[in-house]
Motif scaffolding. Structure first.
Motif, PDB file in Angstrom:
ATOM      1  N   VAL A   6       7.297   3.924   7.736  1.00 21.83           N
ATOM      2  CA  VAL A   6       6.837   5.203   8.279  1.00 21.83           C
ATOM      3  C   VAL A   6       7.461   6.374   7.528  1.00 21.83           C
ATOM      4  O   VAL A   6       6.769   7.329   7.160  1.00 21.83           O
ATOM      5  N   GLU A   7       8.751   6.303   7.279  1.00 24.86           N
ATOM      6  CA  GLU A   7       9.477   7.427   6.672  1.00 24.86           C
ATOM      7  C   GLU A   7       8.854   7.947   5.379  1.00 24.86           C
ATOM      8  O   GLU A   7       8.714   9.163   5.216  1.00 24.86           O
ATOM      9  N   PRO A   8       8.454   7.072   4.431  1.00 29.91           N
ATOM     10  CA  PRO A   8       7.927   7.594   3.156  1.00 29.91           C
ATOM     11  C   PRO A   8       6.585   8.323   3.281  1.00 29.91           C
ATOM     12  O   PRO A   8       6.195   9.044   2.372  1.00 29.91           O
ATOM     13  N   VAL A   9       5.895   8.131   4.388  1.00 33.64           N
ATOM     14  CA  VAL A   9       4.563   8.741   4.540  1.00 33.64           C
ATOM     15  C   VAL A   9       4.476   9.615   5.790  1.00 33.64           C
ATOM     16  O   VAL A   9       3.386   9.949   6.251  1.00 33.64           O
ATOM     17  N   ALA A  22      -5.363   4.672  -6.376  1.00 30.83           N
ATOM     18  CA  ALA A  22      -4.821   5.983  -6.018  1.00 30.83           C
ATOM     19  C   ALA A  22      -4.632   6.866  -7.247  1.00 30.83           C
ATOM     20  O   ALA A  22      -4.879   8.067  -7.184  1.00 30.83           O
ATOM     21  N   ASP A  23      -4.234   6.267  -8.356  1.00 28.64           N
ATOM     22  CA  ASP A  23      -4.000   7.087  -9.548  1.00 28.64           C
ATOM     23  C   ASP A  23      -5.291   7.568 -10.204  1.00 28.64           C
ATOM     24  O   ASP A  23      -5.258   8.395 -11.107  1.00 28.64           O
ATOM     25  N   GLY A  24      -6.435   7.093  -9.737  1.00 23.55           N
ATOM     26  CA  GLY A  24      -7.723   7.552 -10.256  1.00 23.55           C
ATOM     27  C   GLY A  24      -8.355   8.650  -9.418  1.00 23.55           C
ATOM     28  O   GLY A  24      -9.477   9.084  -9.692  1.00 23.55           O
ATOM     29  N   ILE A  25      -7.640   9.110  -8.402  1.00 22.99           N
ATOM     30  CA  ILE A  25      -8.195  10.108  -7.474  1.00 22.99           C
ATOM     31  C   ILE A  25      -7.628  11.481  -7.806  1.00 22.99           C
ATOM     32  O   ILE A  25      -6.433  11.633  -8.053  1.00 22.99           O
ATOM     33  N   THR A  26      -8.512  12.463  -7.810  1.00 22.95           N
ATOM     34  CA  THR A  26      -8.083  13.843  -8.024  1.00 22.95           C
ATOM     35  C   THR A  26      -8.414  14.663  -6.785  1.00 22.95           C
ATOM     36  O   THR A  26      -9.341  14.342  -6.025  1.00 22.95           O
ATOM     37  N   PHE A  27      -7.650  15.698  -6.609  1.00 20.72           N
ATOM     38  CA  PHE A  27      -7.871  16.648  -5.516  1.00 20.72           C
ATOM     39  C   PHE A  27      -8.153  17.996  -6.142  1.00 20.72           C
ATOM     40  O   PHE A  27      -7.593  18.329  -7.187  1.00 20.72           O
ATOM     41  N   ALA A  41       0.809  -1.224   0.000  1.00 18.28           N
ATOM     42  CA  ALA A  41       0.000   0.000   0.000  1.00 18.28           C
ATOM     43  C   ALA A  41       0.840   1.271   0.000  1.00 18.28           C
ATOM     44  O   ALA A  41       0.345   2.338  -0.385  1.00 18.28           O
ATOM     45  N   LEU A  42       2.078   1.178   0.420  1.00 17.34           N
ATOM     46  CA  LEU A  42       2.930   2.362   0.574  1.00 17.34           C
ATOM     47  C   LEU A  42       3.037   3.229  -0.680  1.00 17.34           C
ATOM     48  O   LEU A  42       2.904   4.458  -0.581  1.00 17.34           O
ATOM     49  N   PRO A  43       3.255   2.669  -1.875  1.00 22.03           N
ATOM     50  CA  PRO A  43       3.338   3.532  -3.058  1.00 22.03           C
ATOM     51  C   PRO A  43       2.042   4.320  -3.309  1.00 22.03           C
ATOM     52  O   PRO A  43       2.093   5.496  -3.683  1.00 22.03           O
ATOM     53  N   GLY A  44       0.899   3.690  -3.096  1.00 23.06           N
ATOM     54  CA  GLY A  44      -0.375   4.383  -3.282  1.00 23.06           C
ATOM     55  C   GLY A  44      -0.566   5.505  -2.279  1.00 23.06           C
ATOM     56  O   GLY A  44      -1.030   6.599  -2.632  1.00 23.06           O
ATOM     57  N   ILE A  45      -0.188   5.258  -1.031  1.00 21.91           N
ATOM     58  CA  ILE A  45      -0.306   6.292   0.008  1.00 21.91           C
ATOM     59  C   ILE A  45       0.625   7.461  -0.314  1.00 21.91           C
ATOM     60  O   ILE A  45       0.223   8.627  -0.250  1.00 21.91           O
ATOM     61  N   VAL A  91     -12.215   5.571  -1.159  1.00 15.99           N
ATOM     62  CA  VAL A  91     -11.191   4.705  -0.581  1.00 15.99           C
ATOM     63  C   VAL A  91     -10.283   4.244  -1.712  1.00 15.99           C
ATOM     64  O   VAL A  91     -10.751   3.677  -2.704  1.00 15.99           O
ATOM     65  N   ALA A  92      -9.013   4.506  -1.571  1.00 19.09           N
ATOM     66  CA  ALA A  92      -8.025   4.050  -2.540  1.00 19.09           C
ATOM     67  C   ALA A  92      -7.655   2.611  -2.185  1.00 19.09           C
ATOM     68  O   ALA A  92      -6.915   2.382  -1.231  1.00 19.09           O
ATOM     69  N   ALA A  93      -8.178   1.661  -2.948  1.00 14.19           N
ATOM     70  CA  ALA A  93      -7.988   0.248  -2.618  1.00 14.19           C
ATOM     71  C   ALA A  93      -6.518  -0.162  -2.608  1.00 14.19           C
ATOM     72  O   ALA A  93      -6.140  -1.075  -1.861  1.00 14.19           O
ATOM     73  N   ASP A  94      -5.697   0.507  -3.390  1.00 17.74           N
ATOM     74  CA  ASP A  94      -4.273   0.178  -3.421  1.00 17.74           C
ATOM     75  C   ASP A  94      -3.458   1.027  -2.437  1.00 17.74           C
ATOM     76  O   ASP A  94      -2.235   0.996  -2.450  1.00 17.74           O
ATOM     77  N   ALA A  95      -4.161   1.763  -1.579  1.00 18.50           N
ATOM     78  CA  ALA A  95      -3.498   2.596  -0.576  1.00 18.50           C
ATOM     79  C   ALA A  95      -4.045   2.305   0.822  1.00 18.50           C
ATOM     80  O   ALA A  95      -3.980   3.141   1.714  1.00 18.50           O
ATOM     81  N   VAL A  96      -4.597   1.114   0.987  1.00 19.72           N
ATOM     82  CA  VAL A  96      -5.037   0.640   2.296  1.00 19.72           C
ATOM     83  C   VAL A  96      -4.421  -0.737   2.523  1.00 19.72           C
ATOM     84  O   VAL A  96      -4.286  -1.527   1.600  1.00 19.72           O
ATOM     85  N   ALA A  97      -4.039  -0.986   3.763  1.00 23.66           N
ATOM     86  CA  ALA A  97      -3.378  -2.239   4.119  1.00 23.66           C
ATOM     87  C   ALA A  97      -4.278  -3.074   5.017  1.00 23.66           C
ATOM     88  O   ALA A  97      -5.079  -2.535   5.775  1.00 23.66           O
ATOM     89  N   HIS A  98      -4.118  -4.380   4.913  1.00 26.62           N
ATOM     90  CA  HIS A  98      -4.982  -5.297   5.653  1.00 26.62           C
ATOM     91  C   HIS A  98      -4.177  -6.334   6.440  1.00 26.62           C
ATOM     92  O   HIS A  98      -3.010  -6.570   6.150  1.00 26.62           O
ATOM     93  N   ILE A  99      -4.877  -6.930   7.372  1.00 32.56           N
ATOM     94  CA  ILE A  99      -4.341  -8.083   8.096  1.00 32.56           C
ATOM     95  C   ILE A  99      -4.855  -9.359   7.436  1.00 32.56           C
ATOM     96  O   ILE A  99      -4.114 -10.291   7.207  1.00 32.56           O
ATOM     97  N   ASP A 100      -6.127  -9.369   7.091  1.00 34.24           N
ATOM     98  CA  ASP A 100      -6.777 -10.531   6.494  1.00 34.24           C
ATOM     99  C   ASP A 100      -7.322 -10.134   5.124  1.00 34.24           C
ATOM    100  O   ASP A 100      -8.248  -9.325   5.036  1.00 34.24           O
ATOM    101  N   ALA A 101      -6.763 -10.689   4.070  1.00 36.99           N
ATOM    102  CA  ALA A 101      -7.117 -10.292   2.701  1.00 36.99           C
ATOM    103  C   ALA A 101      -8.598 -10.519   2.395  1.00 36.99           C
ATOM    104  O   ALA A 101      -9.236  -9.678   1.751  1.00 36.99           O
ATOM    105  N   GLN A 102      -9.162 -11.622   2.848  1.00 37.74           N
ATOM    106  CA  GLN A 102     -10.574 -11.894   2.575  1.00 37.74           C
ATOM    107  C   GLN A 102     -11.483 -10.902   3.292  1.00 37.74           C
ATOM    108  O   GLN A 102     -12.449 -10.412   2.719  1.00 37.74           O
ATOM    109  N   LEU A 103     -11.182 -10.604   4.539  1.00 36.76           N
ATOM    110  CA  LEU A 103     -11.984  -9.621   5.268  1.00 36.76           C
ATOM    111  C   LEU A 103     -11.831  -8.230   4.655  1.00 36.76           C
ATOM    112  O   LEU A 103     -12.792  -7.457   4.591  1.00 36.76           O
TER     113      LEU A 103
END
Length: 184
Positions: A78-81, A173-178, A30-34, A142-154
């Motif tokens: 932590v450092e990159p974000v 993340a690349d589909g989001i505009t500000f 998720a780090l690159p998306g964040i 919600v940027a699906a590629d910028a969120v991290a999970h513990i359980d992939a199915q959940l």
């Protein structure tokens, strides 16, 4: 376009908790998306709000939380974000970014109507925060590629619930505009 705020959830983490080792691989993904979302939001001068657990340290402030995370097991996550000097910061104690925090008031002061959520954990804090944002009438993304999970199915089920039950836009993340900075 309504004013958009980027909400970075629980990314200042020491990774010493029970599920940390299950979470770490997903955080790496998720780090690159964040980081991309942070870059976009900062470039457009959109508000960036870090909402983070305080690790039960009720005397802590954002500098101490960041320092603890950088001294934790995975400072490379932590450092990159890490927050910059313009970032806003809200401390939370439970799963939702809104539960007994001043976030709703802060977002009102910022004029934010649309929230882009990123961070961790998809099936916990992100899910509960999306629900609380929805019931407060925010547009949720919600940027699906910028969120991290513990359980992939959940996590996959949580993303479906956010889309179906909370009208959240789920995208990459690349589909989001500000929006560009507005004169207030």
């Amino acid at each position: 376009m309504p004013r958009t705020a980027l909400i970075v959830i629980d990314m200042l983490n020491t990774y010493t908790h029970e599920d940390a080792e299950a979470l770490v691989p997903s955080v790496h993904e998720a780090l690159p998306g964040i980081a991309a979302l942070l870059k976009l939001a900062r470039a457009s001068e959109s508000p960036v709000v870090y909402v983070n657990d305080n690790f039960g340290e009720w005397r802590s402030h954002h500098g101490e939380i960041l320092r603890a995370a950088l001294q934790g097991r995975h400072p490379d996550l932590v450092e990159p974000v890490a927050p910059d000097e313009n970032a806003l910061f809200v401390v939370k104690a439970r799963h939702s970014i809104f539960f007994e925090t001043p976030l709703a008031y802060l977002l009102g002061q910022l004029g934010a109507e649309r929230l882009v959520l990123c961070g961790q954990v998809t099936e916990q804090c992100v899910l509960y925060s999306a629900l609380d944002a929805h019931i407060r009438h925010f547009d949720v993304v919600v940027a699906a590629d910028a969120v991290a999970h513990i359980d992939a199915q959940l996590a996959e089920a949580a993303l479906r619930m956010m889309s179906r039950n909370m009208s959240a836009a789920i995208c990459s993340a690349d589909g989001i505009t500000f929006d560009a900075r507005r004169a207030d």
